[in-house]
Every structure is written in structure tokens, then in C-alpha cells.
Design a protein around this motif. Structure first.
Motif, PDB file in Angstrom:
ATOM      1  N   ARG A 118       3.410   5.260 -10.873  1.00 45.16           N
ATOM      2  CA  ARG A 118       4.721   5.693 -11.371  1.00 45.16           C
ATOM      3  C   ARG A 118       5.844   4.846 -10.791  1.00 45.16           C
ATOM      4  O   ARG A 118       6.871   4.615 -11.441  1.00 45.16           O
ATOM      5  N   HIS A 119       5.673   4.358  -9.577  1.00 45.68           N
ATOM      6  CA  HIS A 119       6.708   3.549  -8.931  1.00 45.68           C
ATOM      7  C   HIS A 119       6.604   2.075  -9.293  1.00 45.68           C
ATOM      8  O   HIS A 119       7.493   1.296  -8.925  1.00 45.68           O
ATOM      9  N   GLY A 120       5.540   1.694  -9.979  1.00 44.13           N
ATOM     10  CA  GLY A 120       5.392   0.312 -10.387  1.00 44.13           C
ATOM     11  C   GLY A 120       4.258  -0.450  -9.752  1.00 44.13           C
ATOM     12  O   GLY A 120       4.056  -1.629 -10.037  1.00 44.13           O
ATOM     13  N   PHE A 121       3.489   0.180  -8.866  1.00 40.03           N
ATOM     14  CA  PHE A 121       2.299  -0.484  -8.332  1.00 40.03           C
ATOM     15  C   PHE A 121       1.274  -0.622  -9.453  1.00 40.03           C
ATOM     16  O   PHE A 121       1.014   0.325 -10.190  1.00 40.03           O
ATOM     17  N   GLU A 122       0.700  -1.801  -9.567  1.00 38.01           N
ATOM     18  CA  GLU A 122      -0.230  -2.082 -10.661  1.00 38.01           C
ATOM     19  C   GLU A 122      -1.620  -2.495 -10.190  1.00 38.01           C
ATOM     20  O   GLU A 122      -2.555  -2.565 -11.004  1.00 38.01           O
ATOM     21  N   ARG A 123      -1.760  -2.788  -8.923  1.00 37.70           N
ATOM     22  CA  ARG A 123      -3.060  -3.164  -8.362  1.00 37.70           C
ATOM     23  C   ARG A 123      -3.319  -2.276  -7.138  1.00 37.70           C
ATOM     24  O   ARG A 123      -2.703  -2.457  -6.091  1.00 37.70           O
ATOM     25  N   ILE A 124      -4.227  -1.320  -7.307  1.00 42.35           N
ATOM     26  CA  ILE A 124      -4.543  -0.370  -6.242  1.00 42.35           C
ATOM     27  C   ILE A 124      -5.875  -0.781  -5.634  1.00 42.35           C
ATOM     28  O   ILE A 124      -6.923  -0.692  -6.284  1.00 42.35           O
ATOM     29  N   TYR A 125      -5.836  -1.242  -4.405  1.00 44.11           N
ATOM     30  CA  TYR A 125      -7.026  -1.790  -3.739  1.00 44.11           C
ATOM     31  C   TYR A 125      -7.481  -0.798  -2.676  1.00 44.11           C
ATOM     32  O   TYR A 125      -6.862  -0.652  -1.626  1.00 44.11           O
ATOM     33  N   VAL A 126      -8.559  -0.091  -2.955  1.00 46.24           N
ATOM     34  CA  VAL A 126      -9.051   0.963  -2.076  1.00 46.24           C
ATOM     35  C   VAL A 126     -10.133   0.392  -1.162  1.00 46.24           C
ATOM     36  O   VAL A 126     -11.197  -0.032  -1.626  1.00 46.24           O
ATOM     37  N   ILE A 127      -9.856   0.377   0.146  1.00 45.42           N
ATOM     38  CA  ILE A 127     -10.845  -0.080   1.125  1.00 45.42           C
ATOM     39  C   ILE A 127     -11.564   1.149   1.646  1.00 45.42           C
ATOM     40  O   ILE A 127     -10.983   2.010   2.305  1.00 45.42           O
ATOM     41  N   ASN A 128     -12.848   1.228   1.334  1.00 43.34           N
ATOM     42  CA  ASN A 128     -13.649   2.433   1.560  1.00 43.34           C
ATOM     43  C   ASN A 128     -14.616   2.256   2.729  1.00 43.34           C
ATOM     44  O   ASN A 128     -15.218   1.202   2.902  1.00 43.34           O
ATOM     45  N   GLY A 129     -14.777   3.353   3.498  1.00 44.92           N
ATOM     46  CA  GLY A 129     -15.691   3.318   4.638  1.00 44.92           C
ATOM     47  C   GLY A 129     -16.874   4.250   4.524  1.00 44.92           C
ATOM     48  O   GLY A 129     -17.636   4.379   5.482  1.00 44.92           O
ATOM     49  N   HIS A 130     -17.066   4.885   3.345  1.00 42.58           N
ATOM     50  CA  HIS A 130     -18.119   5.906   3.219  1.00 42.58           C
ATOM     51  C   HIS A 130     -18.805   5.791   1.862  1.00 42.58           C
ATOM     52  O   HIS A 130     -18.159   5.896   0.808  1.00 42.58           O
ATOM     53  N   GLY A 131     -20.133   5.615   1.897  1.00 42.52           N
ATOM     54  CA  GLY A 131     -20.879   5.463   0.661  1.00 42.52           C
ATOM     55  C   GLY A 131     -20.792   6.653  -0.266  1.00 42.52           C
ATOM     56  O   GLY A 131     -20.845   6.506  -1.498  1.00 42.52           O
ATOM     57  N   ARG A 158      -1.336  -2.438 -17.441  1.00 43.58           N
ATOM     58  CA  ARG A 158      -1.656  -3.423 -16.402  1.00 43.58           C
ATOM     59  C   ARG A 158      -2.254  -2.783 -15.158  1.00 43.58           C
ATOM     60  O   ARG A 158      -2.629  -3.479 -14.212  1.00 43.58           O
ATOM     61  N   LEU A 159      -2.322  -1.470 -15.131  1.00 41.64           N
ATOM     62  CA  LEU A 159      -2.844  -0.768 -13.959  1.00 41.64           C
ATOM     63  C   LEU A 159      -4.326  -1.059 -13.777  1.00 41.64           C
ATOM     64  O   LEU A 159      -5.129  -0.897 -14.702  1.00 41.64           O
ATOM     65  N   ARG A 160      -4.691  -1.481 -12.573  1.00 35.93           N
ATOM     66  CA  ARG A 160      -6.084  -1.728 -12.228  1.00 35.93           C
ATOM     67  C   ARG A 160      -6.354  -1.213 -10.816  1.00 35.93           C
ATOM     68  O   ARG A 160      -5.517  -1.352  -9.926  1.00 35.93           O
ATOM     69  N   CYS A 161      -7.528  -0.647 -10.618  1.00 37.16           N
ATOM     70  CA  CYS A 161      -7.968  -0.183  -9.305  1.00 37.16           C
ATOM     71  C   CYS A 161      -9.269  -0.894  -8.945  1.00 37.16           C
ATOM     72  O   CYS A 161     -10.111  -1.133  -9.819  1.00 37.16           O
ATOM     73  N   ARG A 162      -9.416  -1.204  -7.682  1.00 41.93           N
ATOM     74  CA  ARG A 162     -10.668  -1.819  -7.218  1.00 41.93           C
ATOM     75  C   ARG A 162     -11.129  -1.119  -5.949  1.00 41.93           C
ATOM     76  O   ARG A 162     -10.330  -0.856  -5.052  1.00 41.93           O
ATOM     77  N   LEU A 163     -12.429  -0.813  -5.890  1.00 43.57           N
ATOM     78  CA  LEU A 163     -13.033  -0.208  -4.711  1.00 43.57           C
ATOM     79  C   LEU A 163     -13.737  -1.301  -3.923  1.00 43.57           C
ATOM     80  O   LEU A 163     -14.625  -1.982  -4.439  1.00 43.57           O
ATOM     81  N   ALA A 164     -13.327  -1.462  -2.661  1.00 47.12           N
ATOM     82  CA  ALA A 164     -13.919  -2.472  -1.780  1.00 47.12           C
ATOM     83  C   ALA A 164     -14.537  -1.762  -0.584  1.00 47.12           C
ATOM     84  O   ALA A 164     -13.825  -1.228   0.270  1.00 47.12           O
ATOM     85  N   ASN A 165     -15.852  -1.734  -0.524  1.00 45.96           N
ATOM     86  CA  ASN A 165     -16.571  -1.104   0.582  1.00 45.96           C
ATOM     87  C   ASN A 165     -16.748  -2.151   1.689  1.00 45.96           C
ATOM     88  O   ASN A 165     -17.512  -3.093   1.521  1.00 45.96           O
ATOM     89  N   TRP A 166     -16.047  -1.981   2.790  1.00 43.28           N
ATOM     90  CA  TRP A 166     -16.080  -3.027   3.809  1.00 43.28           C
ATOM     91  C   TRP A 166     -17.485  -3.266   4.319  1.00 43.28           C
ATOM     92  O   TRP A 166     -17.862  -4.400   4.639  1.00 43.28           O
TER      93      TRP A 166
END
Length: 272
Positions: A118-131, A158-166
Motif C-alpha cells: 500500500r505504501h509503494g513497496f514492490e519487492r518483498i524479500y522474506v529471509i526465512n529461518g524455518h522450514g 509490479r508486486l513480487r515476493c520472494r522467499l529466501a531460506n538462508w
């Protein structure tokens, strides 16, 4: 609310020592100014669950946040507060575990993404620590795309989310295999415990030799997990972990995910 600014730019770049990348320490005008040149944001996602008889219950949240903050410092991308509760239903047979049901976690992540969008963020990069968060997080992303479009949010297309499991980053997995072999196991692993020892030296006092852990296998609820894995581990030997190992894992994870984030924010990131 920004509505006409261009899409996501390249990664802002490493921050100076005095520049703050934690969203919770920024003011709203500062965030609005940030959005004028970068539409990316990092969301650390963890869990609060048992990690065997010697591991910290906050391991997954501690590690996800640490990696996220290091990636943020290297790239200049803002980092939100960590979501410390995840989907850990199968660990509820052990004292101290706090779990969200999949539907609850889905709702939380859905609302986090929509708030940011809603505020204009278009790339949400989620760094995950739990399977255990993976399937629910991906479902939340899919739902958020539909909601953003239905609400007509600016930039919804243009909204995109990515899950990155460290912990599954290629260099991290290779390092864990080289250091620990089969004794890395699948839960309460020496690699994740090592990172917590690096972050919180007091945890070293909890470490002690343990008998061989039960191997990984199917899980059918918390009681079944406790029966099959009575001390909470799944094939792992966390006593192998050292704080020096943890520093190495943080370096490897931050390097790999910083590169992945740069690609995600770049011109080709729309495919992410």
C-alpha cells in the motif's frame, strides 16, 4: 502514499555506519523518501520452537534476523522487524514452543505484504529461518497478489515476493556438509546452532555432548514427533557447532542472499 514513482531500482548500496537500515528506527518521512529511490524491503521470518536439549528456542528467529540485518547493511535495503512466530505445530510437544496455525501465519504474512504494498513497496524479500514456514509463506504471497489487484493498489501489477531460506543457500549447505557430514541432520542442526553461538556467546554454556539422535522420518503431529524424537533433534549433532563456524555461516548466507536480492531488485527481478 506514493502512486506515480517508478518501479524498483537497483540495490541502494552498502550503508555507512551511522545510516539505519532497520525500519522500526526510521520515521515515516524517511521511509517515504527511501521509496523514491528503492521499492525493496527485507522481512525476516522465523519461529519460536524447541531446538533440542541444548539449542535456543529462538534459533530460527535469531538467525533469520541476523542474516536479514547483514544483507540490509550490505545492500542498503530496509529491514522490517522480525516475525518471530511461525508454523511450528509439530514442535508443540516440547515446552516453550509457540506456534501459529498455518491459516494464522498465512493471514499475518498476507497483511504484512499488503501493508507494505500500500505504501509503494514492490519487492518483498522474506529471509526465512524455518522450514515449516515455506508452504504457508508461498500461499500467503499468492493470496496477497490477488488482494492487491482486487483493491486496485498502485503498483499491484509490479508486486513480487520472494522467499529466501538462508539455511538452503547453496554455499551454506555445502559448508555444512563439508564440516559436519551426515551429523548435520535435519533439525537442531550444528550449522544453525553455530550461528546462534556467534550471535549470543552465552549460549555456549548450554552445549554438551549428546547421544546419537533419532534419524529424520515422517511426522504426524506433536505427540508423534516427541515419541520419535524424544530430545527434539532429527539426526543432528549440535555439539559440533562453534561460534567461529557461525561467523562463517553468516558470511556465506549474507553474501549469497545479497546477490540474490540484487537480482530480485534488478531489471530481471520481475520474473522472481
Amino acid at each position: 502514499m506514493p502512486s506515480t514513482a517508478p518501479g524498483p531500482s537497483t540495490v541502494p548500496g552498502p550503508v555507512a555506519g551511522s545510516e539505519e537500515i532497520r525500519l522500526q528506527l526510521r520515521s515515516w518521512p524517511e521511509v517515504e523518501a527511501y521509496l523514491a529511490h528503492c521499492r525493496g524491503v527485507i522481512v525476516p521470518l522465523g519461529s519460536t520452537e524447541q531446538h533440542g536439549p541444548t539449542g535456543a528456542i529462538g534459533t530460527d528467529a535469531l538467525t533469520a534476523e541476523a542474516v536479514a540485518l547483514e544483507v540490509g547493511r550490505r545492500t542498503g535495503v530496509l529491514v522490517t522487524p522480525a516475525q518471530a512466530f511461525g508454523m511450528a505445530e509439530h514442535h508443540l510437544g516440547f515446552a516453550g514452543t509457540i506456534s501459529l496455525q498455518p491459516s494464522t501465519l498465512l493471514a499475518v504474512l498476507h497483511d504484512v505484504v499488503l501493508s507494505l504494498a500500500r505504501h509503494g513497496f514492490e519487492r518483498i524479500y522474506v529471509i526465512n529461518g524455518h522450514g515449516g514456514n515455506i508452504a504457508t509463506a508461498r500461499a500467503a504471497f499468492a493470496q496477497a497478489y490477488g488482494t492487491a489487484a482486487a483493491r486496485g493498489l498502485p503498483g499491484a501489477e509490479r508486486l513480487r515476493c520472494r522467499l529466501a531460506n538462508w539455511f538452503t543457500a547453496g554455499p551454506v549447505m555445502r559448508e555444512a556438509r563439508d564440516r559436519y557430514g551426515e551429523r548435520e541432520g535435519h533439525h537442531a542442526t550444528p550449522s544453525e546452532i553455530a550461528l546462534t553461538l556467534h550471535l549470543e556467546p552465552s549460549l555456549t554454556a548450554k552445549q554438551r555432548p549428546l547421544p546419537e539422535a533419532a534419524p529424520a522420518g515422517p511426522i504426524h503431529g506433536p505427540e508423534d514427533f516427541r515419541r520419535r524424537h524424544p530430545d527434539g533433534r532429527m539426526g543432528s549433532d549440535p555439539f559440533l557447532a562453534t561460534a567461529d563456524d557461525g561467523a562463517r555461516f553468516l558470511e556465506l548466507a549474507a553474501t549469497a542472499l545479497s546477490e540474490d536480492l540484487a537480482a530480485f531488485l534488478g531489471p530481471e527481478g520481475d520474473a522472481g
